[in-house]
Every structure is written in structure tokens, then in C-alpha cells.
Scaffold this motif. Structure first.
Motif, PDB file in Angstrom:
ATOM      1  N   THR A  21       0.836  -1.203   0.000  1.00  0.00           N
ATOM      2  CA  THR A  21       0.000   0.000   0.000  1.00  0.00           C
ATOM      3  C   THR A  21       0.870   1.252   0.000  1.00  0.00           C
ATOM      4  OG1 THR A  21      -1.749  -1.167   1.187  1.00  0.00           O
ATOM      5  CG2 THR A  21      -1.814   1.241   1.246  1.00  0.00           C
ATOM      6  N   TYR A  61      -2.765   6.685   0.603  1.00  0.00           N
ATOM      7  CA  TYR A  61      -2.269   5.302   0.615  1.00  0.00           C
ATOM      8  C   TYR A  61      -0.895   5.233   1.291  1.00  0.00           C
ATOM      9  CZ  TYR A  61      -5.753   3.353  -2.646  1.00  0.00           C
ATOM     10  OH  TYR A  61      -6.891   2.893  -3.239  1.00  0.00           O
ATOM     11  N   GLY A  65      -0.333   3.158   4.721  1.00  0.00           N
ATOM     12  CA  GLY A  65       0.611   2.038   4.717  1.00  0.00           C
ATOM     13  C   GLY A  65       1.758   2.241   5.683  1.00  0.00           C
TER      14      GLY A  65
END
Length: 129
Positions: A21, A61, A65
Motif C-alpha cells: 500500500t 495510501y 501504509g
């Protein structure tokens, strides 16, 4: 401060989903034109807002992550998995409602389902050592 890498398989899978991610977010954030071509999207003539939206999504993202990687707690993996599960659900709605049944949408649906299943499977104890 040491870099933490999990020792048990379930957490390694969740960690891998978080790393993927973050990597995808990094690429989307810093190369939005490449990401748009990869996903078959384009910016409308005279409107550059699409790049800002894509960079923003890439930043989200990347942040999500990296948060899961750095904190390495069940609740962060739960948040990551739940976010991807809802994204997959939204893609299913789009496939059914928007007539978006393209190969790319199905591939991305599978990717989102995997990225949801890995952290959620770890959090709920489906992966045993």
C-alpha cells in the motif's frame, strides 16, 4: 530506533499488505501521469484537477501504509484491512451500477480483496503460526 519486521507469518502478511500500500501510494503520489496511464484514465482537456486528486489519493495510501508499518498494532492493521474492504465493496457497486465491467476493474477488485484479507486475516486470527 530499530526497524521492526514481524516474526510470525500472519503479521508478515499484514505487514506486506501495508508495504505494498505504501509503495503504491508513493508511486501514485509522485508519478500521477504514469498511474493514470496504468489505470487507463486521462485528465480532461483544460482541467488539471485529476492530478491533484490522484496525488492526494496516493498520499493517503502512503500515509496509511506507513502508519501500519511504523505502529505495527492490530488496530492499524484492522483500519488498513477495513479501508480496503470498503474500497472493494465500492468497486463491486461500481461494477454493478456503472457498467464498469472491464478487465482492469476486475483485476483491481481482486487486488483490493487481497489487500483487505491479509491484514484482517491476521487481526482476526485466521493465520496461525
Amino acid at each position: 530506533m530499530e526497524f521492526y519486521f514481524p516474526t510470525e507469518l500472519g503479521e508478515q502478511l499484514a505487514f506486506g499488505a501495508a508495504a505494498f500500500t505504501a509503495l503504491a501510494g508513493f508511486i501514485i503520489m509522485f508519478a500521477p501521469g504514469y498511474a493514470m496511464r496504468l489505470f487507463g484514465m486521462q485528465v480532461r482537456e483544460g482541467r488539471r484537477d485529476g492530478y491533484a486528486e490522484l496525488r492526494s489519493m496516493g498520499g493517503f495510501y502512503l500515509g496509511t501504509g506507513l502508519s501500519a508499518i511504523m505502529l505495527a498494532q492490530n488496530f492499524t492493521y484492522l483500519a488498513l484491512g477495513a479501508a480496503f474492504a470498503m474500497a472493494a465493496f465500492a468497486r463491486i457497486i461500481s461494477l454493478l451500477s456503472d457498467r464498469g465491467g472491464t478487465i482492469m476493474n476486475y483485476v483491481l477488485l481482486v487486488v483490493q480483496m487481497i489487500l483487505a484479507a491479509l491484514p484482517l486475516g491476521y487481526v482476526f486470527g485466521f493465520f496461525s503460526a
